[in-house]
Design a protein around this motif. Sequence first.
Motif, PDB file in Angstrom:
ATOM      1  N   LEU A   1      30.976 -23.436  -0.903  1.00 59.09           N
ATOM      2  CA  LEU A   1      31.711 -22.206  -1.207  1.00 59.09           C
ATOM      3  C   LEU A   1      32.619 -21.802  -0.049  1.00 59.09           C
ATOM      4  O   LEU A   1      33.747 -21.345  -0.259  1.00 59.09           O
ATOM      5  CB  LEU A   1      30.725 -21.059  -1.505  1.00 59.09           C
ATOM      6  CG  LEU A   1      29.822 -21.215  -2.726  1.00 59.09           C
ATOM      7  CD1 LEU A   1      28.827 -20.057  -2.809  1.00 59.09           C
ATOM      8  CD2 LEU A   1      30.659 -21.279  -4.009  1.00 59.09           C
ATOM      9  N   ILE A   2      32.118 -21.970   1.180  1.00 56.75           N
ATOM     10  CA  ILE A   2      32.930 -21.639   2.356  1.00 56.75           C
ATOM     11  C   ILE A   2      34.151 -22.546   2.416  1.00 56.75           C
ATOM     12  O   ILE A   2      35.285 -22.092   2.630  1.00 56.75           O
ATOM     13  CB  ILE A   2      32.109 -21.785   3.658  1.00 56.75           C
ATOM     14  CG1 ILE A   2      30.880 -20.873   3.618  1.00 56.75           C
ATOM     15  CG2 ILE A   2      32.978 -21.466   4.874  1.00 56.75           C
ATOM     16  CD1 ILE A   2      29.901 -21.111   4.747  1.00 56.75           C
ATOM     17  N   LYS A   3      33.922 -23.839   2.201  1.00 50.60           N
ATOM     18  CA  LYS A   3      35.033 -24.805   2.243  1.00 50.60           C
ATOM     19  C   LYS A   3      36.068 -24.508   1.164  1.00 50.60           C
ATOM     20  O   LYS A   3      37.280 -24.551   1.415  1.00 50.60           O
ATOM     21  CB  LYS A   3      34.497 -26.235   2.072  1.00 50.60           C
ATOM     22  CG  LYS A   3      33.728 -26.744   3.280  1.00 50.60           C
ATOM     23  CD  LYS A   3      33.205 -28.152   3.027  1.00 50.60           C
ATOM     24  CE  LYS A   3      32.487 -28.708   4.247  1.00 50.60           C
ATOM     25  NZ  LYS A   3      31.906 -30.041   3.997  1.00 50.60           N
ATOM     26  N   GLN A   4      35.593 -24.214  -0.034  1.00 47.98           N
ATOM     27  CA  GLN A   4      36.512 -23.886  -1.144  1.00 47.98           C
ATOM     28  C   GLN A   4      37.354 -22.668  -0.812  1.00 47.98           C
ATOM     29  O   GLN A   4      38.571 -22.650  -1.021  1.00 47.98           O
ATOM     30  CB  GLN A   4      35.721 -23.624  -2.426  1.00 47.98           C
ATOM     31  CG  GLN A   4      35.175 -24.874  -3.092  1.00 47.98           C
ATOM     32  CD  GLN A   4      34.207 -24.534  -4.235  1.00 47.98           C
ATOM     33  OE1 GLN A   4      34.004 -23.371  -4.579  1.00 47.98           O
ATOM     34  NE2 GLN A   4      33.591 -25.562  -4.804  1.00 47.98           N
ATOM     35  N   LYS A   5      36.706 -21.618  -0.288  1.00 45.39           N
ATOM     36  CA  LYS A   5      37.406 -20.388   0.049  1.00 45.39           C
ATOM     37  C   LYS A   5      38.450 -20.640   1.136  1.00 45.39           C
ATOM     38  O   LYS A   5      39.585 -20.166   1.056  1.00 45.39           O
ATOM     39  CB  LYS A   5      36.397 -19.322   0.491  1.00 45.39           C
ATOM     40  CG  LYS A   5      36.978 -17.989   0.912  1.00 45.39           C
ATOM     41  CD  LYS A   5      37.886 -17.345  -0.106  1.00 45.39           C
ATOM     42  CE  LYS A   5      37.204 -16.943  -1.377  1.00 45.39           C
ATOM     43  NZ  LYS A   5      38.155 -16.333  -2.346  1.00 45.39           N
ATOM     44  N   ALA A   6      38.092 -21.419   2.150  1.00 49.78           N
ATOM     45  CA  ALA A   6      39.033 -21.736   3.240  1.00 49.78           C
ATOM     46  C   ALA A   6      40.223 -22.523   2.710  1.00 49.78           C
ATOM     47  O   ALA A   6      41.379 -22.264   3.087  1.00 49.78           O
ATOM     48  CB  ALA A   6      38.313 -22.520   4.339  1.00 49.78           C
ATOM     49  N   ASN A   7      39.959 -23.494   1.822  1.00 47.31           N
ATOM     50  CA  ASN A   7      41.051 -24.289   1.247  1.00 47.31           C
ATOM     51  C   ASN A   7      41.988 -23.437   0.411  1.00 47.31           C
ATOM     52  O   ASN A   7      43.211 -23.594   0.472  1.00 47.31           O
ATOM     53  CB  ASN A   7      40.477 -25.432   0.391  1.00 47.31           C
ATOM     54  CG  ASN A   7      39.840 -26.522   1.232  1.00 47.31           C
ATOM     55  OD1 ASN A   7      40.173 -26.670   2.410  1.00 47.31           O
ATOM     56  ND2 ASN A   7      38.902 -27.261   0.661  1.00 47.31           N
ATOM     57  N   GLN A   8      41.432 -22.536  -0.394  1.00 48.14           N
ATOM     58  CA  GLN A   8      42.259 -21.645  -1.224  1.00 48.14           C
ATOM     59  C   GLN A   8      43.215 -20.821  -0.368  1.00 48.14           C
ATOM     60  O   GLN A   8      44.350 -20.554  -0.753  1.00 48.14           O
ATOM     61  CB  GLN A   8      41.363 -20.678  -2.021  1.00 48.14           C
ATOM     62  CG  GLN A   8      40.656 -21.296  -3.215  1.00 48.14           C
ATOM     63  CD  GLN A   8      39.594 -20.352  -3.789  1.00 48.14           C
ATOM     64  OE1 GLN A   8      39.452 -19.212  -3.335  1.00 48.14           O
ATOM     65  NE2 GLN A   8      38.831 -20.832  -4.759  1.00 48.14           N
ATOM     66  N   LEU A   9      42.725 -20.424   0.806  1.00 47.47           N
ATOM     67  CA  LEU A   9      43.515 -19.540   1.670  1.00 47.47           C
ATOM     68  C   LEU A   9      44.349 -20.309   2.691  1.00 47.47           C
ATOM     69  O   LEU A   9      45.062 -19.698   3.494  1.00 47.47           O
ATOM     70  CB  LEU A   9      42.576 -18.569   2.403  1.00 47.47           C
ATOM     71  CG  LEU A   9      41.812 -17.590   1.492  1.00 47.47           C
ATOM     72  CD1 LEU A   9      40.704 -16.893   2.263  1.00 47.47           C
ATOM     73  CD2 LEU A   9      42.766 -16.567   0.888  1.00 47.47           C
ATOM     74  N   GLY A  10      44.254 -21.636   2.669  1.00 50.52           N
ATOM     75  CA  GLY A  10      45.059 -22.455   3.580  1.00 50.52           C
ATOM     76  C   GLY A  10      44.608 -22.354   5.032  1.00 50.52           C
ATOM     77  O   GLY A  10      45.425 -22.404   5.956  1.00 50.52           O
ATOM     78  N   LEU A  11      43.298 -22.241   5.250  1.00 48.32           N
ATOM     79  CA  LEU A  11      42.748 -22.085   6.607  1.00 48.32           C
ATOM     80  C   LEU A  11      42.017 -23.357   7.012  1.00 48.32           C
ATOM     81  O   LEU A  11      41.169 -23.846   6.272  1.00 48.32           O
ATOM     82  CB  LEU A  11      41.791 -20.889   6.647  1.00 48.32           C
ATOM     83  CG  LEU A  11      42.394 -19.543   6.201  1.00 48.32           C
ATOM     84  CD1 LEU A  11      41.303 -18.512   5.969  1.00 48.32           C
ATOM     85  CD2 LEU A  11      43.401 -19.041   7.248  1.00 48.32           C
ATOM     86  N   ASN A  12      42.351 -23.898   8.195  1.00 49.52           N
ATOM     87  CA  ASN A  12      41.771 -25.193   8.567  1.00 49.52           C
ATOM     88  C   ASN A  12      41.050 -25.201   9.918  1.00 49.52           C
ATOM     89  O   ASN A  12      40.801 -26.260  10.493  1.00 49.52           O
ATOM     90  CB  ASN A  12      42.851 -26.283   8.553  1.00 49.52           C
ATOM     91  CG  ASN A  12      44.021 -25.954   9.470  1.00 49.52           C
ATOM     92  OD1 ASN A  12      43.895 -25.132  10.372  1.00 49.52           O
ATOM     93  ND2 ASN A  12      45.158 -26.590   9.229  1.00 49.52           N
ATOM     94  N   ILE A  13      40.715 -24.021  10.452  1.00 47.58           N
ATOM     95  CA  ILE A  13      40.041 -24.002  11.762  1.00 47.58           C
ATOM     96  C   ILE A  13      38.530 -23.763  11.628  1.00 47.58           C
ATOM     97  O   ILE A  13      37.840 -23.601  12.624  1.00 47.58           O
ATOM     98  CB  ILE A  13      40.658 -22.937  12.698  1.00 47.58           C
ATOM     99  CG1 ILE A  13      40.447 -21.519  12.125  1.00 47.58           C
ATOM    100  CG2 ILE A  13      42.120 -23.212  12.967  1.00 47.58           C
ATOM    101  CD1 ILE A  13      40.740 -20.417  13.140  1.00 47.58           C
ATOM    102  N   ILE A  14      38.039 -23.763  10.375  1.00 48.56           N
ATOM    103  CA  ILE A  14      36.620 -23.472  10.148  1.00 48.56           C
ATOM    104  C   ILE A  14      35.841 -24.784  10.003  1.00 48.56           C
ATOM    105  O   ILE A  14      36.104 -25.576   9.107  1.00 48.56           O
ATOM    106  CB  ILE A  14      36.429 -22.604   8.880  1.00 48.56           C
ATOM    107  CG1 ILE A  14      37.193 -21.280   9.024  1.00 48.56           C
ATOM    108  CG2 ILE A  14      34.944 -22.334   8.628  1.00 48.56           C
ATOM    109  CD1 ILE A  14      37.279 -20.480   7.738  1.00 48.56           C
TER     110      ILE A  14
END
Length: 449
Positions: free
Chosen positions: A291-304
């Motif tokens: 879920l964390i990975k999906q949310k980060a991908n949706q928002l275009g965030l790659n530092i997590i």
Amino acid sequence: MSKHNLRDSMLEILIRIEKDTGYSNLLIDQEIKSRDISPKDQGLLTEIVYGTLQHKIRLDYYLKHFINKGKKLDQWVGILLRMSLYQMIFLDRIPDHAIIHEAVEIAKSRGHKGIASLVNGVLRSVQRKGVPSLDLIESDTERLAIETSHPEWLVRRWIRAYGYETTKDMCFANTTYKPLSVRVQPLRINREEAIQLLTEEGYQVRPSFFSGQGLIIDKGNILNSKLFKQGLLTIQDQSSMLPAEMLKLSSEMRVLDACSAPGGKVTHIAEKMGNRGEIHAYDLHKKKIKLIKQKANQLGLNIIHTGAKDARKLQAVHQQKSFDRILVDAPCSGLGVIRGKPEIKYHKEEKDIHRLAEIQLDILGEVAPLLKQNGLLVYSTCTVDKEENEEVVRQFLNNHNDYIIDVNFFEELPSMLKTSVGISDYGLQLFPQFFETDGFFLTRLKRKS
């Protein structure tokens, strides 16, 4: 979908919540998707399921006056009666005869003629006589517990902690609607642009004072908006926006989020850092890491950087004094989110609170050595229980003399919260009755140099 089938779906959800302690929001979402329920029917299904859950104890109090003492009902029959009574008492737009007819039809299809007859008899008696007055209950505490459908042990506990009036306001707030709030993705759109575009789409929105990224949705299903579908918005309670706001973040920091799923707070942290730096986000369950990975991908965030780890064992993964900031959004009883997940108040026991407080203290103790000197640690929960909040912080500080409450925290809170009734020496306790938010606790600790 026919009304009969729709009400069968409602009953099925309520049975699953009671039987399997399932979460109402997830089960409603699954049912809507699997049965392709129309938007109009979605609203009715949600209203009746949530309403029946919110008022469960009160509805059962009424029903016991119409069912022979000692009469043992099958679980689904009791839930059907409860669901029907909710509609009769709280929903003006549905005539009683229609509610009773639907209940009898469901009773026939699920049971037999005798059950259908019982359901018909009970509901017609209610229609004829009306429900008993709650004023007949002599004890203020018992009456409050029944009127607002909170377990009596919980009401007593809150009264001991906060007094009768605050508890009363909190209990009644827990039975009311709370507007949805969202967070804009500031690397893709600013809040003013989002307000303009959503207004053009027909939504009624206003800015939140909790966060410069926050919006409150007063009208419209935000899930259907173009901005949400484009990954420009994240659904998040206003209170849950505070941890990232209060971490004093900047780009290139190294940050730990020890209990991260489902990812709302950690993606907010990444946005506040401008998607530059390094964040390590953990959760106990592999499923939730997705879920964390999906949310980060949706928002275009790659530092997590994510991992399935127990927050009580992170010293085996990271070196001491290796993080600039730490967030411990601790697993808790969830007694602050009753408005959105009303079943929580029925599924918890006092012993759960004691057990969770021990876990919270263990997590803080484990991650404390990982923070750099002069670094900041935010501790938060979505509960209103002092044992999980102030008491955990007090015990942690007693055990760790290299940590102090960061006094600047209180000055840096959003202006309307600086004089909140929930301010104490140990942090900020938000109550659901004040700011259209969940009940939420937050504080900021500093590691001394």
